[in-house]
Design a protein around this motif. Structure first.
Motif, PDB file in Angstrom:
ATOM      1  N   ALA A 186       1.049  -1.157  -0.196  1.00  0.00           N
ATOM      2  CA  ALA A 186       0.102  -0.022  -0.193  1.00  0.00           C
ATOM      3  C   ALA A 186       0.794   1.296   0.087  1.00  0.00           C
ATOM      4  N   LEU A 187       1.980   1.293   0.833  1.00  0.00           N
ATOM      5  CA  LEU A 187       2.930   2.200   0.934  1.00  0.00           C
ATOM      6  C   LEU A 187       3.418   2.544  -0.560  1.00  0.00           C
ATOM      7  N   LYS A 188       3.727   1.489  -1.109  1.00  0.00           N
ATOM      8  CA  LYS A 188       4.451   1.584  -2.370  1.00  0.00           C
ATOM      9  C   LYS A 188       3.281   2.200  -3.455  1.00  0.00           C
ATOM     10  N   ALA A 189       2.232   1.664  -3.419  1.00  0.00           N
ATOM     11  CA  ALA A 189       1.021   2.137  -4.276  1.00  0.00           C
ATOM     12  C   ALA A 189       0.869   3.616  -4.084  1.00  0.00           C
ATOM     13  N   ALA A 190       1.191   4.050  -3.160  1.00  0.00           N
ATOM     14  CA  ALA A 190       0.678   5.531  -2.726  1.00  0.00           C
ATOM     15  C   ALA A 190       1.746   6.389  -3.194  1.00  0.00           C
ATOM     16  N   GLU A 191       3.004   6.003  -2.861  1.00  0.00           N
ATOM     17  CA  GLU A 191       4.400   6.556  -3.493  1.00  0.00           C
ATOM     18  C   GLU A 191       4.412   6.677  -4.872  1.00  0.00           C
ATOM     19  N   CYS A 192       4.013   5.642  -5.537  1.00  0.00           N
ATOM     20  CA  CYS A 192       4.022   5.665  -7.163  1.00  0.00           C
ATOM     21  C   CYS A 192       3.088   6.576  -7.568  1.00  0.00           C
ATOM     22  N   ALA A 193       2.009   7.023  -7.087  1.00  0.00           N
ATOM     23  CA  ALA A 193       0.941   8.018  -7.211  1.00  0.00           C
ATOM     24  C   ALA A 193       1.441   9.406  -6.736  1.00  0.00           C
ATOM     25  N   GLY A 194       2.610   9.612  -6.342  1.00  0.00           N
ATOM     26  CA  GLY A 194       2.738  10.845  -5.803  1.00  0.00           C
ATOM     27  C   GLY A 194       2.372  11.083  -4.463  1.00  0.00           C
ATOM     28  N   GLY A 195       1.960  10.339  -3.744  1.00  0.00           N
ATOM     29  CA  GLY A 195       1.395  10.301  -2.317  1.00  0.00           C
ATOM     30  C   GLY A 195       2.283   9.662  -1.275  1.00  0.00           C
ATOM     31  N   THR A 196       1.493   9.650  -0.172  1.00  0.00           N
ATOM     32  CA  THR A 196       2.237   8.591   1.142  1.00  0.00           C
ATOM     33  C   THR A 196       1.221   8.378   1.720  1.00  0.00           C
ATOM     34  N   LEU A 197       1.584   7.536   2.730  1.00  0.00           N
ATOM     35  CA  LEU A 197       0.379   6.793   3.909  1.00  0.00           C
ATOM     36  C   LEU A 197       1.233   7.121   5.204  1.00  0.00           C
ATOM     37  N   ILE A 198       0.586   7.405   6.107  1.00  0.00           N
ATOM     38  CA  ILE A 198       0.703   7.727   7.497  1.00  0.00           C
ATOM     39  C   ILE A 198      -0.080   6.828   8.428  1.00  0.00           C
ATOM     40  N   ARG A 199       0.809   5.749   8.958  1.00  0.00           N
ATOM     41  CA  ARG A 199      -0.047   4.858   9.944  1.00  0.00           C
ATOM     42  C   ARG A 199      -0.560   5.634  11.159  1.00  0.00           C
ATOM     43  N   ILE A 200      -1.623   5.482  11.431  1.00  0.00           N
ATOM     44  CA  ILE A 200      -2.266   6.304  12.684  1.00  0.00           C
ATOM     45  C   ILE A 200      -2.843   5.067  13.795  1.00  0.00           C
ATOM     46  N   GLY A 201      -2.841   3.811  13.496  1.00  0.00           N
ATOM     47  CA  GLY A 201      -3.372   2.942  14.381  1.00  0.00           C
ATOM     48  C   GLY A 201      -3.739   1.581  13.742  1.00  0.00           C
ATOM     49  N   GLU A 202      -4.530   0.837  14.430  1.00  0.00           N
ATOM     50  CA  GLU A 202      -4.961  -0.332  14.151  1.00  0.00           C
ATOM     51  C   GLU A 202      -6.346  -0.739  14.369  1.00  0.00           C
ATOM     52  N   ALA A 203      -7.011  -1.541  13.671  1.00  0.00           N
ATOM     53  CA  ALA A 203      -8.248  -2.074  13.760  1.00  0.00           C
ATOM     54  C   ALA A 203      -8.476  -2.884  14.748  1.00  0.00           C
ATOM     55  N   THR A 204      -9.352  -3.102  15.661  1.00  0.00           N
ATOM     56  CA  THR A 204      -9.534  -4.167  16.704  1.00  0.00           C
ATOM     57  C   THR A 204     -10.906  -4.563  16.706  1.00  0.00           C
ATOM     58  N   SER A 205     -11.203  -5.629  17.317  1.00  0.00           N
ATOM     59  CA  SER A 205     -12.411  -6.331  17.593  1.00  0.00           C
ATOM     60  C   SER A 205     -13.452  -5.635  18.360  1.00  0.00           C
ATOM     61  N   GLU A 206     -12.712  -4.699  19.203  1.00  0.00           N
ATOM     62  CA  GLU A 206     -13.760  -3.990  20.201  1.00  0.00           C
ATOM     63  C   GLU A 206     -14.158  -2.896  19.376  1.00  0.00           C
ATOM     64  N   LYS A 207     -15.550  -2.723  19.410  1.00  0.00           N
ATOM     65  CA  LYS A 207     -16.153  -1.882  18.739  1.00  0.00           C
ATOM     66  C   LYS A 207     -16.022  -0.341  19.354  1.00  0.00           C
ATOM     67  N   LYS A 208     -14.831   0.099  19.737  1.00  0.00           N
ATOM     68  CA  LYS A 208     -14.575   1.298  20.408  1.00  0.00           C
ATOM     69  C   LYS A 208     -13.769   2.082  19.401  1.00  0.00           C
ATOM     70  N   VAL A 209     -13.535   3.235  19.364  1.00  0.00           N
ATOM     71  CA  VAL A 209     -12.576   4.281  18.738  1.00  0.00           C
ATOM     72  C   VAL A 209     -11.855   4.864  19.833  1.00  0.00           C
ATOM     73  N   ILE A 210     -10.749   4.576  20.128  1.00  0.00           N
ATOM     74  CA  ILE A 210     -10.019   5.295  21.411  1.00  0.00           C
ATOM     75  C   ILE A 210      -8.577   5.690  20.846  1.00  0.00           C
ATOM     76  N   LEU A 211      -8.213   6.846  21.453  1.00  0.00           N
ATOM     77  CA  LEU A 211      -6.955   7.435  21.282  1.00  0.00           C
ATOM     78  C   LEU A 211      -6.031   6.922  22.662  1.00  0.00           C
ATOM     79  N   CYS A 212      -4.896   6.356  22.039  1.00  0.00           N
ATOM     80  CA  CYS A 212      -3.821   5.793  22.984  1.00  0.00           C
ATOM     81  C   CYS A 212      -2.628   6.731  22.734  1.00  0.00           C
ATOM     82  N   SER A 213      -2.327   7.448  23.692  1.00  0.00           N
ATOM     83  CA  SER A 213      -1.183   8.450  23.736  1.00  0.00           C
ATOM     84  C   SER A 213      -0.332   8.240  24.750  1.00  0.00           C
ATOM     85  N   GLY A 214       0.515   7.269  24.664  1.00  0.00           N
ATOM     86  CA  GLY A 214       1.550   7.222  25.595  1.00  0.00           C
ATOM     87  C   GLY A 214       1.066   6.846  27.214  1.00  0.00           C
TER      88      GLY A 214
END
Length: 169
Positions: A123-151
């Motif tokens: 995915a990163l290579k595909a984005a870069e070849c199209a002139g963009g980038t990807l930034i990883r922000i987190g991961e999907a979980t089986s818990e149906k919550k959206v949470i911020l984990c900041s250290g």
């Protein structure tokens, strides 16, 4: 596909009259007047076969992540919010939380995607070849919550709110 917070800061300037040094103001306001959609990057990611879902972030990063979670029946642990440097500086200047500008600003037109863990490099290579980038922000979980984990700070839920077009913020 990019950092967040520039438009959130720009709307503070344009709609609330907050001040910024001329070069910072120019950088931030440009994000509103000259938005940059990333259709080539989106197409390249779709064709890569690595992406399992996607959505543009025009309603804000927090809303987008929550909507992706709801529609996919998963949750997300966000451990990195990519914040534009000018938004960080603007937030510091005014005693604001840069994370709030990034999460709830909206109108940024980045693409938020979920990627199969073993396909990140493709995915990163595909984005870069199209002139963009990807930034990883987190991961999907089986818990149906959206949470911020900041250290060391406690995890906190990311509410499903963002830019409301008809309300103006």
């Amino acid at each position: 596909t990019g950092p967040f917070g520039s438009t959130g800061a720009a709307y503070k300037i344009l709609l609330e009259g907050m001040r910024a040094p001329p070069s910072m103001r120019r950088d931030l306001v440009r994000s509103v007047y000259l938005p940059r959609a990333r259709p080539r990057v989106g197409s390249a990611l779709a064709e890569s076969g690595a992406v399992t879902s996607s959505m543009d972030s025009s309603d804000g990063l927090a809303f987008t992540i929550n909507e992706l979670a709801r529609s996919s029946g998963v949750g997300f642990r966000v451990d990195h919010i990519p914040i534009a440097g000018a938004a960080v500086a603007f937030a510091a200047l005014h005693g604001l939380a840069a994370e709030d500008l990034a999460l709830f600003g909206g109108e940024e037109y980045e693409i938020v995607v979920t990627v199969k863990p073993d396909k990140w490099t493709e995915a990163l290579k595909a984005a870069e070849c199209a002139g963009g980038t990807l930034i990883r922000i987190g991961e999907a979980t089986s818990e149906k919550k959206v949470i911020l984990c900041s250290g060391p700070a406690p995890d906190w839920p990311i509410p499903s709110r963002g830019w409301e077009h008809l309300r103006g913020g």
